[in-house]
Structure formats: C-alpha cells, structure tokens
Design an enzyme around this catalytic site. Structure first.
Site, PDB file in Angstrom:
ATOM      1  N   ASP A 183      48.143  41.239 -38.167  1.00  0.00           N
ATOM      2  CA  ASP A 183      48.429  39.986 -37.482  1.00  0.00           C
ATOM      3  C   ASP A 183      47.727  39.971 -36.123  1.00  0.00           C
ATOM      4  O   ASP A 183      48.080  40.742 -35.233  1.00  0.00           O
ATOM      5  CB  ASP A 183      49.944  39.836 -37.309  1.00  0.00           C
ATOM      6  N   HIS A 185      47.982  37.404 -34.275  1.00  0.00           N
ATOM      7  CA  HIS A 185      49.037  36.744 -33.496  1.00  0.00           C
ATOM      8  C   HIS A 185      48.480  35.665 -32.567  1.00  0.00           C
ATOM      9  O   HIS A 185      49.130  35.264 -31.597  1.00  0.00           O
ATOM     10  CB  HIS A 185      49.807  37.793 -32.670  1.00  0.00           C
ATOM     11  N   GLU A 209      45.676  37.884 -40.142  1.00  0.00           N
ATOM     12  CA  GLU A 209      46.527  36.717 -39.918  1.00  0.00           C
ATOM     13  C   GLU A 209      46.275  36.105 -38.552  1.00  0.00           C
ATOM     14  O   GLU A 209      46.186  36.814 -37.555  1.00  0.00           O
ATOM     15  CB  GLU A 209      47.994  37.139 -40.037  1.00  0.00           C
ATOM     16  N   GLU A 235      51.492  29.651 -39.659  1.00  0.00           N
ATOM     17  CA  GLU A 235      52.866  29.704 -39.162  1.00  0.00           C
ATOM     18  C   GLU A 235      53.099  28.712 -38.028  1.00  0.00           C
ATOM     19  O   GLU A 235      54.242  28.350 -37.743  1.00  0.00           O
ATOM     20  CB  GLU A 235      53.225  31.111 -38.704  1.00  0.00           C
ATOM     21  N   HIS A 285      55.795  32.374 -43.998  1.00  0.00           N
ATOM     22  CA  HIS A 285      56.158  33.061 -42.764  1.00  0.00           C
ATOM     23  C   HIS A 285      57.682  33.082 -42.642  1.00  0.00           C
ATOM     24  O   HIS A 285      58.335  32.069 -42.853  1.00  0.00           O
ATOM     25  CB  HIS A 285      55.543  32.289 -41.590  1.00  0.00           C
TER      26      HIS A 285
END
Length: 382
Positions: A183, A185, A209, A235, A285
């Site tokens: 991730d 993020h 991700e 997400e 998610h």
C-alpha cells in the site's frame, strides 16, 4: 413495515455504528463512518434519517436515490459514508424480514468463501518480516503492508532502498508464493511512484495500492508503462460516477471500493459489476468493524470478479477494541487456510453484541489520523 427510529454509537477504536428500528421489531445495523470524521458523518446520518423515519425500509433502491439525488450537492466522503451505513442497515432489515442472507436477495452466491489478507506493518513499517511469518503461520496466504513513510515529490534513493529492504524481508520470510499487497497509501507522488513501482517489481507483489492519490489517477497511465505489477486503487472514490473514468481509462487492474464509504451494498454491487465488464478485479477496502466486513462478504459472494477481501482483525489501528469484540458469535469470521466462509444467516449474517456496543459507546472515541511533516516543515501525505 415502517422505520420507527434509530440510534448511533460512536465506539472504539474509530468506528460509528447505526441501529435502525422498525414497528415489526426487526432491527438493522450499519457502519457509516469516515475514519477521523466520525462525528461529521454522524450528523449527516441524522439529517438523512429525518426523511426515512416513517418509511417502509424494504424500498431500498428508492431510499438510496432520494438520499443521493434529493441533495443538490451530492457525493464525497461524508455524504456517501452516511448513505453507506444506512443502506447496510436497510439490507440487514430486509434480509431478516425475508429470513435470508443479503446475498440471496442480490441473486445468490457465486462462491462459498473468499480469500482474505492480513495486515502487517503500521504507518511507519518495521520488523515486517517477522510479522509476515507469524501471519502466514496462522494460515493466511496473503498479507498487506504500508510500503513507505512520507515521501517528498522527489525524494532520496535512501528512502527507496529502505522500502526495498522491508519488502525483501517479507518476501524472504514468507517464500515466493504468498501474496504481498503493498500500500503506497497515497503518500507517493508521481515522480517517485514510477521509481518505487519499478524497483518493487522484482519481488512480485500481489498488487501495489494507491500508487498515487485518487485525484491524480491520470498518473496511473505513466506508472502502468513501467511495470506489469497489478495496480489497485479506489478506497477514496465514492460512487459509480467516480469509478467510471478510472475504468474507461483502463490503467487499473483491481478496484477497492469501501462498502462504508462508497454508497453501501446497493452502490458497491453496481461498481464491482461495472468493473467486471472491463475485466477488472475487485478487492473491497475494509479496515473497519464487523458490520462493514459482513456487508463486504455479502457483496463478495455475488460478484464473480471479487478475488480477495481486506479485514481488520489485529490491524495496527485497532487499539483498545477489535473486530470480534462487537459480535456475539465470532465463528462467523473464522479464517481457515486464508479463506472466510460467506455468512449464511439472515440479513448481514452477524449478531451484534448490543450490550457491549452500548458500554463502549460511553467510552466513545475521537480518533484522528496523524499529521505528518517533511523535514522542511511542509505537510506530508499520511
């Protein structure tokens, strides 16, 4: 049947639960929350529920459209999260009314179980090799971790090397075939995302991700040119209209709508089915509570392109309370060989421990994500 009332419970570690009541004694539970903005979403739920009290809870499609379309200004994380939790609770009521799990009302199961992954590593990941080994010893065949700390638009290769060192430790610990989701993020901007994605490819990630923030999704084209690693995002996208251009552009391989943020069961079923038409996989998610996870599993059951499910048991955010604390029968989320069975009980398939919810709501929470800064004092992406 009519909706007679509702209650909201702000509970640790960072969740908001909604209970909707009816005049036939059937209740439904939802999880309307944006992490770090629980009180704001709570107010949005209260505004939306003014319309719903006195209405038939079974008319979910109409209620969804009123909640969405009757607001001149629509969409976004707060309003869509409020709609999401209400939608989940309405589906829970509908399933209980017909004595059927939600997936039966959505067309029936396309699978009996789904693979889950477990989180390793926190916001400043370290010692991830040992954490990964422990998770795999419990039967998981896939893990996910935050790949990096804060990164400037253009940063040093020292930080890149630190990321590579961590990923290498995980790969060495778990062997060549355990899936590793990495991730980014949204902490990585396009110049460094290209570098990092290419450097990581040798470790064969399951996916990378949010390599860039969703408002910069056009940069996925550039990243996709450099790697063959599957790219996941979604997400922080909140409706079928948000996902439309992403799918048309064709640079995403896995979408990750959140059933507590992207319009609930009603909307996410449509989003994931849209993605199927583009040969794109789905991994919803869900670093949230048991109601959100149960909702995910009901939709996962019906979507051919759903291939793995995030779940929050033991995640680093769950301080003081965890996923299973709020349900009476924890076996519904029993993970076996890296899979979880689709709940078959009526509604969302879980029974909430209401006494514990009320007890923890007295403690409540005011969870906020941290504010990170670069060495020069500028605000960093968290």
């Amino acid at each position: 049947m009519k909706i007679t009332g509702y209650e909201l419970f702000q509970v640790p570690p960072r969740w908001l639960f909604l209970k909707i009541e009816t005049d036939e004694g059937i209740t439904g539970w939802g999880e309307p929350v944006i992490e770090g903005r629980a009180a704001t979403v709570k107010t949005a739920v209260e505004e939306l529920m003014e319309y719903l009290v006195g209405k038939d809870p079974l008319n979910i499609e109409d209620h969804w459209n009123v909640m969405y379309r009757a607001g001149f200004y629509r969409g976004g994380p707060i309003l869509m999260s409020a709609i999401s939790g209400i939608d989940q609770a309405l589906w829970d009521i509908k399933g209980k009314y017909y004595n059927a799990p939600v997936h039966q009302l959505l067309g029936g199961k396309a699978r009996d179980s789904i693979k889950v992954y477990s989180w390793i590593g926190g916001d400043r990941p370290s010692d991830v090799g040992e954490a990964a080994k422990e998770v795999v010893s419990r039967g998981f065949t896939a893990v996910k971790m935050n790949g990096t700390e804060e990164l400037q638009y253009v940063d040093s290769y020292e930080k890149i090397d630190q990321v590579i060192e961590r990923i290498a430790a995980v790969r060495e610990a778990v062997g060549p075939y355990v899936g590793i989701g990495i991730d980014f993020h949204g902490r990585v901007h396009k110049p460094m995302a290209k570098v990092l994605a290419k450097e990581l490819e040798t470790y064969r990630p399951m996916f990378i991700e949010e390599p860039v923030l969703s408002e910069n999704n056009e940069a996925l084209r550039e990243i996709a040119k450099h790697v063959t690693t599957p790219i996941a995002t979604g997400e922080r996208m909140f409706s079928k209209w948000d996902f439309k251009k992403l799918l048309i552009d064709g640079y995403v391989d896995i979408i990750q709508p959140d059933l507590s943020h992207a319009g609930g069961i009603t909307e996410c079923k449509k989003i994931i089915s849209m993605a199927e038409a583009f040969d794109v996989a789905a991994a919803p998610h869900c670093p949230l509570g048991p109601i959100a996870l149960a909702s995910c599993l009901q939709v996962d059951a019906t979507c051919h392109n759903a291939f793995i499910q995030e779940q929050s048991l033991g995640i680093h955010y769950n301080q003081g309370s965890d996923l299973l604390d709020y349900i009476i029968d924890s076996s519904v989320f029993q993970y076996e060989n890296g899979y979880v069975k689709i709940p078959d009980r009526p509604g969302l398939g879980i029974e909430i421990n209401e006494n514990h919810v009320r007890k923890m709501a007295e403690i409540s929470h005011n969870w906020k994500n941290p504010v990170w800064r670069h060495k020069d004092g500028s605000v960093a992406e968290w």
